[in-house]
Design an enzyme around this catalytic site. Structure first.
Site, PDB file in Angstrom:
ATOM      1  CD  GLU A 133      -0.963  -0.445   3.728  1.00 21.84           C
ATOM      2  OE1 GLU A 133      -1.480  -1.568   3.774  1.00 21.84           O
ATOM      3  OE2 GLU A 133      -1.076   0.411   4.624  1.00 21.84           O
ATOM      4  CE  LYS A 135       7.505   5.409   5.090  1.00 20.29           C
ATOM      5  NZ  LYS A 135       7.344   6.784   5.499  1.00 20.29           N
ATOM      6  CG  ASP A 137       5.508  12.667   2.864  1.00 26.76           C
ATOM      7  OD1 ASP A 137       5.867  12.518   4.039  1.00 26.76           O
ATOM      8  OD2 ASP A 137       6.147  13.337   2.022  1.00 26.76           O
ATOM      9  CE1 TYR A 246      -0.080   3.664   9.435  1.00 25.43           C
ATOM     10  CE2 TYR A 246      -0.684   5.382   7.873  1.00 25.43           C
ATOM     11  CZ  TYR A 246       0.029   4.966   8.984  1.00 25.43           C
ATOM     12  OH  TYR A 246       0.829   5.849   9.628  1.00 25.43           O
ATOM     13  CE  LYS A 338      11.959   7.251   2.942  1.00 22.17           C
ATOM     14  NZ  LYS A 338      11.126   8.106   3.772  1.00 22.17           N
ATOM     15  CB  CYS A 432      12.402  49.408  -9.208  1.00 15.02           C
ATOM     16  SG  CYS A 432      12.352  48.286 -10.611  1.00 15.02           S
ATOM     17  CB  CYS A 435      12.718  51.638 -13.525  1.00 14.69           C
ATOM     18  SG  CYS A 435      11.551  51.593 -12.147  1.00 14.69           S
ATOM     19  CB  CYS A 450       8.541  48.581  -9.394  1.00 15.63           C
ATOM     20  SG  CYS A 450       8.846  49.863 -10.613  1.00 15.63           S
ATOM     21  CB  CYS A 455       9.175  49.573 -14.422  1.00 16.51           C
ATOM     22  SG  CYS A 455      10.450  48.400 -13.957  1.00 16.51           S
TER      23      CYS A 455
HETATM   24  S1  IVH Z   1       2.412   0.800   9.013  1.00 20.71           S
HETATM   25  C1  IVH Z   1       3.892  -1.119  12.950  1.00 20.71           C
HETATM   26  N1  IVH Z   1       1.528   1.826   6.785  1.00 20.71           N
HETATM   27  O1  IVH Z   1       5.505   5.824   7.959  1.00 20.71           O
HETATM   28  C2  IVH Z   1       3.815  -0.533  11.585  1.00 20.71           C
HETATM   29  N2  IVH Z   1       2.921   3.186   8.137  1.00 20.71           N
HETATM   30  O2  IVH Z   1       8.391   5.821   8.236  1.00 20.71           O
HETATM   31  C3  IVH Z   1       3.010   0.691  11.540  1.00 20.71           C
HETATM   32  N3  IVH Z   1       3.267   5.449   7.284  1.00 20.71           N
HETATM   33  O3  IVH Z   1       5.557   5.171  11.391  1.00 20.71           O
HETATM   34  C4  IVH Z   1       3.205   1.498  10.350  1.00 20.71           C
HETATM   35  N4  IVH Z   1       2.041   5.205   5.462  1.00 20.71           N
HETATM   36  O4  IVH Z   1       3.767   6.863  10.442  1.00 20.71           O
HETATM   37  C5  IVH Z   1       2.279   2.032   7.878  1.00 20.71           C
HETATM   38  N5  IVH Z   1       0.619   2.600   4.806  1.00 20.71           N
HETATM   39  C6  IVH Z   1       1.361   2.797   5.886  1.00 20.71           C
HETATM   40  C7  IVH Z   1       2.000   4.040   6.124  1.00 20.71           C
HETATM   41  C8  IVH Z   1       2.790   4.181   7.278  1.00 20.71           C
HETATM   42  C9  IVH Z   1       2.789   6.043   6.166  1.00 20.71           C
HETATM   43  C10 IVH Z   1       4.151   6.123   8.249  1.00 20.71           C
HETATM   44  C11 IVH Z   1       3.942   5.707   9.694  1.00 20.71           C
HETATM   45  C12 IVH Z   1       5.245   5.043  10.055  1.00 20.71           C
HETATM   46  C13 IVH Z   1       6.199   5.781   9.167  1.00 20.71           C
HETATM   47  C14 IVH Z   1       7.518   5.073   9.035  1.00 20.71           C
END
Ligand code: IVH
Length: 692
Positions: A133, A135, A137, A246, A338, A432, A435, A450, A455
């Site tokens: 799934e 990650k 941000d 999640y 990542k 400016c 000019c 300005c 100008c």
């Molecule tokens: S699972 C015990 N799933 O990324 C595992 N974390 O860099 C719990 N994060 O601490 C985390 N998306 O804050 C999980 N789909 C996802 C996530 C996710 C973002 C964050 C979370 C974690 C951090 C680690």
């Protein structure tokens, strides 16, 4: 989550028509709350509003009034209880039920194969099933529900203890105040997730800050994280945050309903009314399928409505998760993959001050070139004095920069701990830089300007904007050529484009017969550009492409704007006081009117030739969005075609979208649209047939 939509809508109508009957409202108060929860779920979780904002507000006010008159009937999960007071918002430190761990990181295929190998060795299995799934941000949170009620929300803190941010979390409408966990035999549950600001909410928030003359914010993640600790919950509510859940970290559940996989847990959260990663998840039979999915998802990263910085790969079986266990830092059953870094540090070498076409002075930081997320960044706008002050930027500083998705590069912060003592202040000029006239700043604005309309810098920028692709689209008259022609006195202002002495151009180095012919043809054909492009090209402050279209559609001839008052203008969609004032100001200025008259004499199209087509177009007012790769048309051609038939192009999937046109490799937009049953989904062929 709610099966009988019709019945809920029926109930909504019943309350709307019986609103004056306070006895009716009072005796059905629980149903009214449920009706409001139903609409919150549709709007905030499914992105699919079923009633208008006004109707929702009306029902909400009905409940507020009844509860105010009879305070004893208020329940903890009443939709009115989201509204928090700032008085008790001291952020008490509380302990998580289960520590909030981090994730181990991986960066390539080898790392993932290594992770899989270790999991296989530890479990003795030949093949492991994973759930993959995005990650997300954002800022991580932990929620506790007891007996179906949200009882506590916490920040990550140090992983063992976090801040109690329940009042702020209640402002996030996609987090239900109560959820039907008891239906699944669950009495207490602790869930982990991420508070996010979508790219759209982020952009809108920054626009609002700019309008208020305040410094903009650097990225959605920091803004989401900062929002959780704001003392005023009403301000949190304004920021339109979202939350995705999640992970279930703790659960007391009877055996009848127990689920066996992570994927089923995501499904459970979704069924209980949460936004979860349910719709983006993928169950991979083995690590090779994982690798394939994460690599293909990276390409789609920019198409998502929110920022992600990678993927998370989790062993799907909960039993196997338990067997694998965890270290004190991370679980052994999950790993983050990542994506390529979009943050880097570099040195701020200098600041240059540029003059824009409206006279605004923009400080631009010149950086030691640095490569991030596929591009080299060497200069970044640092907006205005307040921004520089707020970020505490100095020349010579090491700065952290970020290129987040399709957001332009930003300086996140200066790394003050790396200072050596030889850094120096950025001094804003009083005059400016081009000019030399004195600069002014309007009260309440952050930008210095300005105000000399002659100008040179402004004149050149105005010509560049007029000829640019989104305005009059004069190919061959780009930034560098305009500057060169201006230097040689061939261009003085916008009308001189149409009086260019082409013989003189022939004497300029690099201009052969062919380029002169092409330029001549491009200039001539630009005279036929539709009125909206001309309006946009005039560079009226606050008039972007969309407003220019609205303006063009509201008149038969451009000069009608001369007689329009600010009140007239404000009747148009998306034209507020500030925009109306600016348009009025532009058309009250004699030299602007003279320039427009001159352009008409030179043969430009000042009449609205498109207006009729739009009114009679069978797609008038219908909204369109294109996704994936089309085979016959380019994306911009297809959009132009829809517009020519009266359609309106929108940028995202929501309940307001009428048609989604799908090409090859369509991704998340298609998935999202499938869930909103009012959206018509067509392929390219069907679209072409529809418009004949
Ligand atoms: S699972 C015990 N799933 O990324 C595992 N974390 O860099 C719990 N994060 O601490 C985390 N998306 O804050 C999980 N789909 C996802 C996530 C996710 C973002 C964050 C979370 C974690 C951090 C680690």
């Amino acid at each position: 989550m709610y099966s009988n939509k019709e019945q809920w809508l029926q109930q909504s109508k019943l309350f709307l028509s019986n609103s004056l009957n306070s006895q009716f409202v009072l005796s059905n108060i629980n149903t009214l709350r449920a009706v409001l929860q139903f609409h919150e779920y549709n709007y905030y979780v499914l992105n699919n509003a079923l009633i208008s904002d006004n109707e929702y507000d009306f029902l909400f006010n009905l409940l507020t009034k009844a509860e105010k008159e009879n305070p004893e009937i208020i329940t903890k999960d009443s939709p009115t209880q989201r509204v928090g007071s700032s008085l008790n918002n001291g952020f008490e430190t509380v302990q998580h039920l289960v520590p909030m761990l981090s994730l181990e990181n991986s960066y390539n295929e080898t790392d993932l194969l290594d992770f899989d190998r270790k999991a296989k060795e530890a479990s003795g299995l030949q093949e492991i099933e994973y759930c993959v799934e995005p990650k997300l941000d954002g800022a991580s949170i932990s929620l506790i529900y007891e007996n179906d009620l949200l009882t506590r929300a916490t920040t990550r803190g140090n992983g063992v203890e976090g801040d109690d941010i329940t009042t702020n979390i209640k402002q996030i409408r996609s987090i239900p105040l109560s959820a039907p966990f008891s239906k699944y035999g669950i009495r207490q549950i602790e869930i982990r997730g991420e508070v996010m600001m979508t790219k759209e909410a982020f952009q809108k928030y920054n626009e609002k800050l700019t309008q208020q003359g305040l410094a903009t914010v650097a990225n959605p993640r920091n803004t989401a994280a900062g929002s959780l600790r704001i003392k005023d919950p009403k301000e949190v509510a304004q920021r339109n945050l979202d939350a995705f859940l999640y992970h279930i970290s703790y659960i007391t559940q009877n055996n009848t309903h127990k689920v066996n996989t992570h994927s089923q847990q995501l499904n459970l959260l979704w069924n209980c009314g949460f936004r979860s990663t349910e719709n983006e998840k993928f169950v991979a039979k083995n690590i090779n399928e994982v690798i394939e999915y994460v690599t293909s998802f990276e390409q789609k990263r920019d198409d998502l409505p929110y920022e992600i910085d990678g993927m998370v790969i989790k062993v799907n079986s909960l039993l196997l998760q338990e067997q694998l266990g965890m270290t004190s830092h991370h679980p052994r059953w999950a790993i983050a993959y990542k994506f390529k870094a979009r943050q880097a540090t570099t040195v701020l070498n200098a600041v240059e001050f540029q003059v824009g076409r409206t006279g605004a002075i923009t400080p631009v930081a010149k950086l030691e070139p640095v490569f991030i997320g596929g591009v080299t960044v060497s200069s970044i706008s640092v907006h205005n004095v307040e921004y520089i002050k707020e970020k505490d930027l100095k020349i010579g500083d090491t700065v952290l920069i970020e290129r987040a998705g399709d957001v332009i590069p930003q300086i996140v912060k200066s790394i003050t701990t790396a200072r050596k003592g030889n850094e120096h202040e950025i001094v804003f000029p009083e005059n400016c830089p081009v000019c030399k006239n004195q600069l002014f700043k309007e009260e309440g604005e952050a930008v210095w300007r300005c105000i000399n309309i002659e100008c040179e810098a402004q004149v050149v920028e105005k010509i560049i904007h007029f000829a640019s692709k989104d305005a009059m689209d004069i190919k061959g008259l780009g930034d560098a050529i305009v500057r060169k022609f201006y230097e040689k006195n061939l261009l003085k202002d916008i009308p001189t484009i149409y009086k260019l002495n082409l013989t003189n151009i022939g004497e300029i180095e690099g201009f052969g017969k062919k380029s002169i012919d092409n330029l001549q043809a491009a200039i001539a054909s630009s005279k036929q550009q539709p009125l909206n492009r001309l309006i946009y090209g005039l560079g009226i402050r606050f008039v972007g492409e969309t407003t220019a279209k609205t303006l063009a559609n509201s008149v038969e001839h451009l000069l009608e704007f001369k007689n329009k008052t600010t009140d007239d203008l404000q009747t148009l969609e998306d034209v507020g006081t500030k925009v109306a004032k600016s348009i009025h100001h532009f058309f009250s200025n004699e030299s602007n009117i003279n320039m427009i008259l001159e352009l008409e004499q030179l043969g430009l199209q000042l009449k609205n030739t498109k207006k009729q087509t739009i009114n009679i177009g069978e797609l008038a007012g219908q909204t369109f969005l294109f996704t994936g790769t089309l085979s016959k048309l380019k994306r911009n051609q297809a959009e132009a075609l829809a517009e020519q038939h009266g359609g309106i192009i929108v940028s995202g999937v929501s309940a307001k979208l009428n048609y989604l046109i799908v090409g090859d490799d369509a991704g998340s937009k298609l998935e999202k649209a499938k869930k909103i049953n009012t959206i018509k989904i067509l392929n390219e062929e069907e679209f072409l047939q529809m418009i004949g």
